[in-house]
Structures are given as C-alpha cells and as structure tokens.
Design a protein around this motif. Structure first.
Motif, mmCIF file in Angstrom:
data_model
loop_
_atom_site.group_PDB
_atom_site.id
_atom_site.type_symbol
_atom_site.label_atom_id
_atom_site.label_comp_id
_atom_site.label_asym_id
_atom_site.label_seq_id
_atom_site.Cartn_x
_atom_site.Cartn_y
_atom_site.Cartn_z
ATOM 1 N N ASN A 1 0.938 -1.252 0.026
ATOM 2 C CA ASN A 1 0.104 -0.069 -0.023
ATOM 3 C C ASN A 1 0.775 1.191 0.044
ATOM 4 O O ASN A 1 0.655 2.261 -0.716
ATOM 5 C CB ASN A 1 -0.882 0.069 1.294
ATOM 6 C CG ASN A 1 -1.927 -0.906 1.028
ATOM 7 O OD1 ASN A 1 -2.217 -1.324 -0.049
ATOM 8 N ND2 ASN A 1 -2.477 -1.396 2.193
ATOM 9 N N LYS B 1 2.090 1.844 -3.356
ATOM 10 C CA LYS B 1 0.740 2.404 -4.348
ATOM 11 C C LYS B 1 0.389 3.979 -4.157
ATOM 12 O O LYS B 1 0.151 4.594 -5.008
ATOM 13 C CB LYS B 1 -0.514 1.650 -3.844
ATOM 14 C CG LYS B 1 -0.384 0.283 -4.788
ATOM 15 C CD LYS B 1 -1.825 -0.225 -4.316
ATOM 16 C CE LYS B 1 -1.596 -1.971 -4.753
ATOM 17 N NZ LYS B 1 -2.881 -2.745 -4.201
ATOM 18 N N GLN C 1 1.028 7.185 -6.743
ATOM 19 C CA GLN C 1 0.048 8.457 -6.759
ATOM 20 C C GLN C 1 0.412 9.866 -6.641
ATOM 21 O O GLN C 1 0.498 10.561 -6.942
ATOM 22 C CB GLN C 1 -1.162 8.312 -6.042
ATOM 23 C CG GLN C 1 -2.249 6.981 -6.292
ATOM 24 C CD GLN C 1 -3.134 6.689 -5.158
ATOM 25 O OE1 GLN C 1 -3.113 7.347 -4.215
ATOM 26 N NE2 GLN C 1 -3.942 5.441 -5.149
#
Length: 94
Positions: free
Chosen positions: A87, A90, A94
């Motif tokens: 996570n 990720k 972004q």
C-alpha cells in the motif's frame, strides 16, 4: 417441549414440522445456521422457546456485525498507516 424438534414415538419421526406452522421449522433452522456460521457454538445454555431462539439470533448477528466493524476499522487503519508494504508503494505512485 423446547424449540428444537423432539422424537415422537407414535409418528416414528421428529415432530416439529408436522403441526402446520412453517415458523416452527424455519426458526430453529435459522438458529442452527447462524450459530454454526458465526462459530459461536451451541454451548451449555440453549434457547428453549421460539422467542429465545429469535433473541439469540438477533444477539449473535449484532455481535458478528460489531466484530466485523472492529476488524474492518483495524484493517483500514493498518492499510492507511502502512509505510513499507504494497500500500505504501501504491501511495507513492499516486
């Protein structure tokens, strides 16, 4: 007589579903399904009347929802604060 089926020697079968009331079959069935799936277990104290069985079903469902909410909140917290796992990767993208 309790909420669960009892053996009737005269009929040679369990007598719970033979008195014309469908709820006499479905309420104990739902009790067994909910108690088994929720892994609460049957324990030493079991509901005897229909209202006790309905109450036990409601209490177990509320407890299961409460437990699921706690686990979900904990998972969301860990997922949000993950700094080294997938996570985190990720979030950096972004």
């Amino acid at each position: 007589e309790g909420c669960l089926a009892t053996w009737d020697d005269e009929m040679g079968q369990r007598n719970k579903c033979n008195n014309g009331y469908v709820t006499n079959c479905y309420i104990p069935s739902i009790y067994f399904v909910i108690t088994t799936i929720s892994t609460v277990g049957y324990g030493d104290i079991a509901p005897v009347t229909e209202i006790e069985t309905i109450w036990e079903n409601i209490v177990v469902m509320i407890g299961a929802c409460f437990f699921a909410a706690i686990i979900g909140a904990f998972t969301a917290y860990l997922s949000h604060n993950d700094t080294s796992g997938p996570n985190a990767f990720k979030l950096k993208i972004q």
